[in-house]
Design a protein around this motif. Structure first.
Motif, PDB file in Angstrom:
ATOM      1  N   ALA A   1       2.311  -5.237  -0.686  1.00 42.80           N
ATOM      2  CA  ALA A   1       1.079  -5.502   0.067  1.00 42.80           C
ATOM      3  C   ALA A   1       1.035  -4.659   1.337  1.00 42.80           C
ATOM      4  O   ALA A   1      -0.001  -4.062   1.658  1.00 42.80           O
ATOM      5  CB  ALA A   1       0.973  -6.984   0.396  1.00 42.80           C
TER       6      ALA A   1
ATOM      7  N   ALA B   1      -4.386 -14.536   2.121  1.00 42.71           N
ATOM      8  CA  ALA B   1      -5.026 -13.215   2.119  1.00 42.71           C
ATOM      9  C   ALA B   1      -4.791 -12.514   3.454  1.00 42.71           C
ATOM     10  O   ALA B   1      -5.167 -13.043   4.503  1.00 42.71           O
ATOM     11  CB  ALA B   1      -6.517 -13.350   1.858  1.00 42.71           C
TER      12      ALA B   1
ATOM     13  N   ARG C   1     -10.081  -7.491   5.189  1.00 42.23           N
ATOM     14  CA  ARG C   1      -9.366  -8.530   4.432  1.00 42.23           C
ATOM     15  C   ARG C   1      -8.908  -7.953   3.092  1.00 42.23           C
ATOM     16  O   ARG C   1      -9.574  -7.096   2.524  1.00 42.23           O
ATOM     17  CB  ARG C   1     -10.260  -9.730   4.157  1.00 42.23           C
ATOM     18  CG  ARG C   1     -10.758 -10.428   5.407  1.00 42.23           C
ATOM     19  CD  ARG C   1     -11.557 -11.671   5.101  1.00 42.23           C
ATOM     20  NE  ARG C   1     -10.773 -12.711   4.471  1.00 42.23           N
ATOM     21  CZ  ARG C   1      -9.907 -13.509   5.103  1.00 42.23           C
ATOM     22  NH1 ARG C   1      -9.722 -13.351   6.386  1.00 42.23           N
ATOM     23  NH2 ARG C   1      -9.244 -14.436   4.462  1.00 42.23           N
ATOM     24  N   TRP C   2      -7.799  -8.482   2.586  1.00 44.98           N
ATOM     25  CA  TRP C   2      -7.244  -8.037   1.322  1.00 44.98           C
ATOM     26  C   TRP C   2      -6.899  -9.243   0.442  1.00 44.98           C
ATOM     27  O   TRP C   2      -5.733  -9.498   0.126  1.00 44.98           O
ATOM     28  CB  TRP C   2      -5.999  -7.184   1.559  1.00 44.98           C
ATOM     29  CG  TRP C   2      -6.314  -5.866   2.173  1.00 44.98           C
ATOM     30  CD1 TRP C   2      -6.487  -4.694   1.528  1.00 44.98           C
ATOM     31  CD2 TRP C   2      -6.498  -5.576   3.557  1.00 44.98           C
ATOM     32  NE1 TRP C   2      -6.777  -3.680   2.417  1.00 44.98           N
ATOM     33  CE2 TRP C   2      -6.785  -4.203   3.678  1.00 44.98           C
ATOM     34  CE3 TRP C   2      -6.455  -6.346   4.727  1.00 44.98           C
ATOM     35  CZ2 TRP C   2      -7.027  -3.591   4.900  1.00 44.98           C
ATOM     36  CZ3 TRP C   2      -6.689  -5.730   5.940  1.00 44.98           C
ATOM     37  CH2 TRP C   2      -6.972  -4.374   6.022  1.00 44.98           C
ATOM     38  N   PRO C   3      -7.897  -9.993  -0.037  1.00 45.77           N
ATOM     39  CA  PRO C   3      -7.615 -11.175  -0.860  1.00 45.77           C
ATOM     40  C   PRO C   3      -6.961 -10.831  -2.195  1.00 45.77           C
ATOM     41  O   PRO C   3      -6.274 -11.663  -2.792  1.00 45.77           O
ATOM     42  CB  PRO C   3      -8.987 -11.818  -1.056  1.00 45.77           C
ATOM     43  CG  PRO C   3      -9.962 -10.730  -0.815  1.00 45.77           C
ATOM     44  CD  PRO C   3      -9.325  -9.805   0.182  1.00 45.77           C
ATOM     45  N   GLU C   4      -7.160  -9.613  -2.653  1.00 49.61           N
ATOM     46  CA  GLU C   4      -6.578  -9.205  -3.928  1.00 49.61           C
ATOM     47  C   GLU C   4      -5.051  -9.093  -3.880  1.00 49.61           C
ATOM     48  O   GLU C   4      -4.395  -8.981  -4.919  1.00 49.61           O
ATOM     49  CB  GLU C   4      -7.183  -7.866  -4.398  1.00 49.61           C
ATOM     50  CG  GLU C   4      -6.799  -6.660  -3.578  1.00 49.61           C
ATOM     51  CD  GLU C   4      -7.622  -6.434  -2.311  1.00 49.61           C
ATOM     52  OE1 GLU C   4      -7.479  -5.357  -1.716  1.00 49.61           O
ATOM     53  OE2 GLU C   4      -8.392  -7.330  -1.920  1.00 49.61           O
ATOM     54  N   LEU C   5      -4.468  -9.156  -2.677  1.00 46.50           N
ATOM     55  CA  LEU C   5      -3.017  -9.029  -2.541  1.00 46.50           C
ATOM     56  C   LEU C   5      -2.280 -10.367  -2.583  1.00 46.50           C
ATOM     57  O   LEU C   5      -1.048 -10.388  -2.561  1.00 46.50           O
ATOM     58  CB  LEU C   5      -2.676  -8.275  -1.252  1.00 46.50           C
ATOM     59  CG  LEU C   5      -3.169  -6.822  -1.225  1.00 46.50           C
ATOM     60  CD1 LEU C   5      -2.854  -6.174   0.118  1.00 46.50           C
ATOM     61  CD2 LEU C   5      -2.581  -6.019  -2.365  1.00 46.50           C
TER      62      LEU C   5
ATOM     63  N   THR D   1       0.314  -1.061   0.440  1.00 45.44           N
ATOM     64  CA  THR D   1      -1.069  -0.902   0.001  1.00 45.44           C
ATOM     65  C   THR D   1      -2.013  -0.832   1.191  1.00 45.44           C
ATOM     66  O   THR D   1      -2.890   0.044   1.264  1.00 45.44           O
ATOM     67  CB  THR D   1      -1.476  -2.075  -0.920  1.00 45.44           C
ATOM     68  OG1 THR D   1      -0.615  -2.085  -2.058  1.00 45.44           O
ATOM     69  CG2 THR D   1      -2.915  -1.968  -1.355  1.00 45.44           C
TER      70      THR D   1
ATOM     71  N   LYS E   1     -12.070  -1.915   5.357  1.00 44.52           N
ATOM     72  CA  LYS E   1     -11.755  -3.284   4.955  1.00 44.52           C
ATOM     73  C   LYS E   1     -11.111  -4.031   6.114  1.00 44.52           C
ATOM     74  O   LYS E   1     -10.388  -3.451   6.917  1.00 44.52           O
ATOM     75  CB  LYS E   1     -10.774  -3.274   3.786  1.00 44.52           C
ATOM     76  CG  LYS E   1     -11.392  -2.879   2.477  1.00 44.52           C
ATOM     77  CD  LYS E   1     -10.351  -2.774   1.388  1.00 44.52           C
ATOM     78  CE  LYS E   1      -9.935  -4.145   0.931  1.00 44.52           C
ATOM     79  NZ  LYS E   1      -9.082  -4.088  -0.273  1.00 44.52           N
TER      80      LYS E   1
END
Length: 71
Positions: A23, A67, A11-15, A26, A9
């Motif tokens: 975050a 994100a 990018r982590w837009p879910e964070l 994770t 990954k």
């Protein structure tokens, strides 16, 4: 033998909306080779790209508002 490409990954837009420390933990759990840290909103930073860095931008309450992504 087939070539196997591991896609990590970037990018982590879910964070977005999560506490910054959660975050960071994770992202580090998913990819321990990354240098991950929080940055408070309004902080002046350098603009160079780094493929081993993730800045986790947090607001005044410590909540992620952008994100996180490698760079």
């Amino acid at each position: 033998m087939a070539d196997c490409k591991v896609t990590r990954k970037t990018r982590w837009p879910e964070l977005v909306g999560v506490k910054g420390n959660i975050a960071v933990a994770t992202i580090k759990a998913e990819n321990p080779s990354l240098n991950v840290f929080t940055i408070k909103k309004g902080t002046i930073i350098t603009a160079e790209y780094r493929s081993d860095r993730v800045r986790v931008w947090v607001d005044g309450c410590g909540v992620v508002y952008v994100a996180p992504h490698i760079g």
